[in-house]
Design a protein around this motif. Structure first.
Motif, short mmCIF file in Angstrom:
data_model
loop_
_atom_site.label_atom_id
_atom_site.label_comp_id
_atom_site.label_asym_id
_atom_site.label_seq_id
_atom_site.Cartn_x
_atom_site.Cartn_y
_atom_site.Cartn_z
N UNK A 100 0.88 -1.18 0.00
CA UNK A 100 0.00 0.00 0.00
C UNK A 100 0.91 1.22 0.00
N UNK A 101 0.91 1.97 -1.12
CA UNK A 101 1.84 3.09 -1.29
C UNK A 101 1.02 4.34 -1.54
N UNK A 102 1.19 5.32 -0.68
CA UNK A 102 0.37 6.52 -0.83
C UNK A 102 1.06 7.72 -0.20
N UNK A 124 13.00 0.15 -13.37
CA UNK A 124 14.10 0.11 -14.32
C UNK A 124 14.68 -1.28 -14.46
N UNK A 125 15.79 -1.39 -15.21
CA UNK A 125 16.46 -2.66 -15.37
C UNK A 125 15.67 -3.62 -16.25
N UNK A 126 15.78 -4.91 -15.93
CA UNK A 126 15.15 -5.97 -16.72
C UNK A 126 14.42 -6.94 -15.79
N UNK A 127 13.19 -7.24 -16.14
CA UNK A 127 12.49 -8.34 -15.50
C UNK A 127 12.10 -8.12 -14.05
N UNK A 128 11.57 -6.93 -13.72
CA UNK A 128 11.07 -6.68 -12.36
C UNK A 128 9.56 -6.96 -12.32
N UNK A 129 9.02 -7.01 -11.11
CA UNK A 129 7.61 -7.38 -10.92
C UNK A 129 6.95 -6.38 -9.98
N UNK A 130 5.81 -5.83 -10.41
CA UNK A 130 5.02 -4.93 -9.56
C UNK A 130 3.59 -5.44 -9.63
N UNK A 131 3.12 -6.05 -8.55
CA UNK A 131 1.80 -6.68 -8.63
C UNK A 131 1.03 -6.56 -7.31
N UNK A 132 -0.28 -6.54 -7.45
CA UNK A 132 -1.21 -6.58 -6.32
C UNK A 132 -1.02 -5.42 -5.34
N UNK A 133 -0.63 -4.26 -5.84
CA UNK A 133 -0.44 -3.11 -4.96
C UNK A 133 -1.63 -2.16 -5.02
N UNK A 134 -1.79 -1.39 -3.98
CA UNK A 134 -2.75 -0.30 -3.94
C UNK A 134 -1.95 1.00 -3.89
N UNK A 135 -2.16 1.86 -4.89
CA UNK A 135 -1.37 3.08 -5.03
C UNK A 135 -2.32 4.26 -5.20
#
Length: 886
Positions: free
Chosen positions: A432-434, A450-461
């Motif tokens: 949870x980022x706010x 940035x970079x290669x192959x990162x994951x950002x999932x299931x967040x509340x922003x």
């Protein structure tokens, strides 16, 4: 004898301590979870504990590290673990971190290196939170009321008189207040100044106008001077250090500068330097801050750096408040540099003027779980590990953390190797980022990817002036995030934004819900592929209530826009030939740098390898949005569904698209309840007639769905039947649960959902089971519709099959139902006393028999009725047959 007696007591304490340690170890697996159980996710170690130590704020430097004799800090436990490792002891180490405040105002950064591995720093359950604070704790009773005798009385707004308090910071030994610094677009992120935090909420430096309001530039004079409107600056002539922060020349470029001069006659304000490189234009907007004179509502404060006096109009009773002044300015609180398999769980890191955490070097599998990173004057956490040939530098991240009150970026997420396309696998998951981008507004997102192959999932922003996610990566995954109320103070920007590259490709943006994005400025967008960003796949997203353009393809090639729901926006899809003026030789230089015409790049991206390695051969056709796909999207209730802009030298943008087909436009898609967040499609939706269309699994979007299994589930993987006692123990509020079933597999064909039964409802009327009359061994398909107490309708995706048992009853009638993001459940609150029922039970779900001695339920309480059952009887399966109405 005394010595022996004392030794015996000490032994008893140690033995008790070991027992308590054991209990704490068992209980702390469920620590600090924002009300949720700590289950699953990265950072867990499925092996016994080999080494354990305790840390507490009142511990001793020369302690043994037991629960009875803890270390005072993490360093003591770290050093003790290193010593045990050097003696050859391996296995999992756990450091139990007891509750309380750990003072990190001036102490060195807690650092873990290559010798540190397989260790969990875990908060102890049942205690106050362990807070690693870079702030000075202030007692509310230390404040005094400002009265008429004060030398600043005439400067105080009349609204604040009688409310404004003051505190001499020297009484707390505070002399370093920090300084306000130039900030804004295209500038490095400076550390912050001293700020005031009350009960984990950031207070506001005295500003005008308040809230989300702005003043507007009447006209620009030069790059740092403008003509203002109104008379408000007349109040600031005695101010010690007034500042302005605004959007001055471009809607995506902010700048904060100190005021150098106010000319009341000419109605001009001059700043100390140009706030951006784009000058100052009329109708642009700003606010003034750092002004004692503008404390005119609760929650505002001001620090006079000459006298060391803090002025504050509190928005709550301070007698029991937790009051902090941010102080730390000497590096992060925690840094890992080459450490591996480290987990921090349930810790709070807070109140620093600089960043809170750094994960660098070859750090591998460093995970923050259920932590809070708050009140930072810079970035919360920077994850930028260097990838090694040994596989180090991967899989670091945050899991179910909260990040809030951040001056700039929430998470810098880097890593991986661009030349080899080796993924970093670093992640931000379930967070949870706010309230980020507070002091530097633009290009300071929740996640800078940035970079290669990162994951950002299931967040509340949510709650930010500019973007939520900034794409600077290749082959990364952004999925199942719920993003709203961002891009609040800017324009020509988006919730998810990236631009100006043909190398940053194959990023997948899927199954995100982006809603309520508006600032009143032009070109506010949901997902924005700007300046010819190419090779991005945007699939299965819900874009709802976007002020201007829900999706923008600003000249990019090879982009895929498929299966998205785009509703209630001004423009559904906007596309241009921007590439003909934006693409230059720098694009080719970046492609050459990664070896785009050799493996692995040529293998992974053949469409890129086909572009000539000679810029002189690039034509406007090369720079046009070639091979872009826009298909199988639902566009509904938009002012304009598709819009295009032509830049000279190219044909119409849509003429370059490889596919512009099978989009549902102008027809009601038949969402269940989109305004209340239910985007399940009715079984008769025309979308199901689109070849290849797939319904979006909206129930998986957001933090709450992180631990929910994928839908649809095979029948044998569902939670199974529920005992009646389990149903009674639930306290869900449901108006009705309806099971629809039919002979087909749930498509849009006529008759697919031709039958239905009410299995519960309306509210408080009980769990009502109606005979289904399923034929013996016949296969049926079904889905549940659940309506909660707020009238929100939810559909589960198709599941099945249902198999008739020949009794007229269906054993799946009491299967758990997908109600919301917390899992699968149905409830029972009681029965309708006007109706007679029969209770049936079964031990094998096949042979249903009436409960002996009960032709109908008692009219008083189902719960008391079940209490009369034996434990063995409660373990059986039950269902209810409605006999007749009275």
């Amino acid at each position: 004898m005394l010595k022996n007696w004392m030794s015996g007591c000490r032994l008893l304490v140690l033995l008790c301590g070991r027992f308590v340690t054991f209990l704490l170890m068992l209980s702390s697996w469920a620590v600090f979870s924002f009300g949720e159980d700590v289950e699953g996710g990265p950072g867990l170690f499925d092996e016994p504990v080999a080494i354990e130590f305790h840390v507490a704020p009142d511990g001793r430097l020369d302690a043994e590290g037991t629960v009875a004799d803890p270390f005072p800090d993490l360093e003591g436990a770290r050093n003790a673990i290193r010593s045990r490792r050097s003696d050859g002891e391996e296995g999992l180490a756990v450091v139990w971190v007891h509750g309380g405040d750990y003072d990190y105002r001036t102490r060195p950064t807690f650092t873990l290196g290559s010798e540190d591995r397989k260790t969990v720093y875990r908060a102890v359950a049942g205690e106050s939170l362990p807070r690693f604070t870079g702030g000075v704790r202030v007692d509310g009773s230390s404040f005094e009321l400002v009265d008429e005798s004060s030398d600043v009385w005439d400067r105080i707004d009349t609204l604040a008189r009688g409310h404004l308090l003051k505190l001499d910071l020297s009484s707390y030994g505070i002399s370093d207040f920090g300084v306000l610094r130039n900030r804004g677009f295209n500038q490095s992120m400076p550390d912050g100044h001293m700020e005031l935090v009350v009960d984990d909420e950031m207070m506001q430096l005295g500003r005008y106008p308040n809230g989300d309001e702005f003043s507007f530039v009447a006209s620009g004079v030069d790059s740092r001077t403008f003509v203002y409107s109104g008379n408000r600056p007349e109040r600031w002539t005695e101010a010690e250090d007034p500042w302005l922060h605004g959007i001055w020349g471009r809607d995506w470029a902010d700048g904060a500068r100190a005021v150098a001069d106010i000319d009341l006659n000419a109605r001009q304000i001059k700043m100390t330097s140009s706030p951006t490189q784009y000058g100052i234009s009329s109708n642009q907007y700003y606010f003034a801050f750092n002004l004692l004179e503008e404390i005119d509502e609760p929650g505002e404060y001001y620090i006079n750096r000459d006298t060391g006096i803090l002025y504050f109009w509190p928005d709550r009773d301070l007698s029991n408040a937790r009051i902090l002044l941010t102080k730390r300015s000497s590096g992060p609180i925690i840094r890992t540099n080459g450490a591996s398999d480290i987990t921090f769980e349930g810790l709070v890191l807070e109140a620093s003027r600089t960043r809170l955490v750094e994960v660098v070097g070859g750090s591998t599998r460093v995970v923050f779980r259920y932590c809070r990173l708050m009140h930072a004057g810079n970035t919360a956490i920077s994850i930028n590990p260097q990838m090694g040939a040994d596989g180090s530098g991967r899989n670091n991240g945050l899991y179910r953390c909260e990040l809030k009150n951040l001056a700039g970026v929430g998470v810098f997420l880097e890593g991986g190797d661009l030349s080899s396309l080796e993924p970093g696998g670093n992640f931000v998951e379930g967070c949870r980022i706010h309230n980020f981008s507070r002091l530097s507004w633009t290009y300071r997102p929740a996640v800078s990817l940035g970079g290669v192959g990162q994951i950002v999932r299931h967040n509340e922003i949510f709650n930010a002036p500019h973007s939520a996610i900034l794409l600077r990566s290749t082959a990364s995954l952004v999925e199942y995030n719920h993003i709203y109320d961002v891009v609040r103070w800017s324009g020509d920007s988006a919730a998810i934004y990236g631009g100006r590259s043909w190398v940053r490709r194959r990023n997948i943006i899927r199954y995100n819900h982006i809603q309520d994005i508006a600032s009143g400025r032009p070109k506010v967008t949901g997902i924005y592929l700007d300046d010819a960003l190419s090779g991005t796949h945007v699939i299965g997203n819900i874009l709802q209530g976007i002020q201007d353009r829900a999706t923008t393809n600003n000249g990019g090639r090879d982009n895929v826009w498929s299966n998205n729901y785009i509703i209630d926006s001004d423009v559904g899809h906007y596309t241009t030939t921007m590439g003909v003026i934006q693409v230059n030789e720098d694009f080719l230089t970046a492609m050459r740098d990664v070896g785009y015409q050799q493996p692995p790049w040529s293998t992974a991206f053949p469409e890129l390898a086909a572009i000539p390695d000679d810029y002189s051969l690039w034509t406007n056709e090369t720079k046009a949005p070639q091979n872009t796909i826009f298909e199988r999207n639902i566009l509904w209730n938009n002012t304009e569904d598709i819009s295009e802009r032509l830049y000279s030298g190219a044909a119409n943008p849509l003429s370059y698209y490889a596919s512009l087909s099978d989009n549902l436009m102008g027809s009601d898609p038949m969402f269940a309840d989109p305004q209340n967040g239910d985007f399940t499609l009715h079984f008769d939706s025309p979308a199901f007639a689109i070849p290849g269309f797939v319904e979006i699994p909206f129930g998986k979007i957001g933090r709450g769905a992180l631990n929910v299994r994928d839908w649809p589930m095979p029948l044998d993987e569902r939670a199974g039947q529920m005992t009646l006692s389990a149903l009674i123990e639930s306290d869900r509020e449901i108006e009705s649960v309806v099971l629809f079933y039919g002979d087909l597999d749930g498509g849009s064909e006529s008759g697919a959902w031709s039958h239905s039964i009410v299995t519960r409802g309306p509210k408080n009327s009980g769990f009502v089971q109606v005979r289904m009359d399923l034929s013996q061994d016949e296969i049926y398909y079904a889905r549940w519709r659940v309506i909660d107490e707020n009238g929100v309708v939810r559909w589960t995706p198709t599941f099945g099959p249902l198999i008739g048992d020949g009794t007229g009853f269906n054993p799946i009638q009491v299967t758990e139902v997908a109600l919301d993001d917390n899992g699968f459940i149905v409830t029972l609150d009681g029965l309708d006393v006007r109706t007679k029922y029969r209770l049936l039970r079964s031990s094998d779900l096949k042979s249903w028999t009436p409960v002996v001695g009960s032709e109908k339920f008692p009219e008083d309480s189902m719960e008391s009725f079940i209490d009369s059952f034996s434990q063995e009887e409660k373990s059986l399966f039950y269902m209810v047959d409605r006999v007749r109405e009275e």
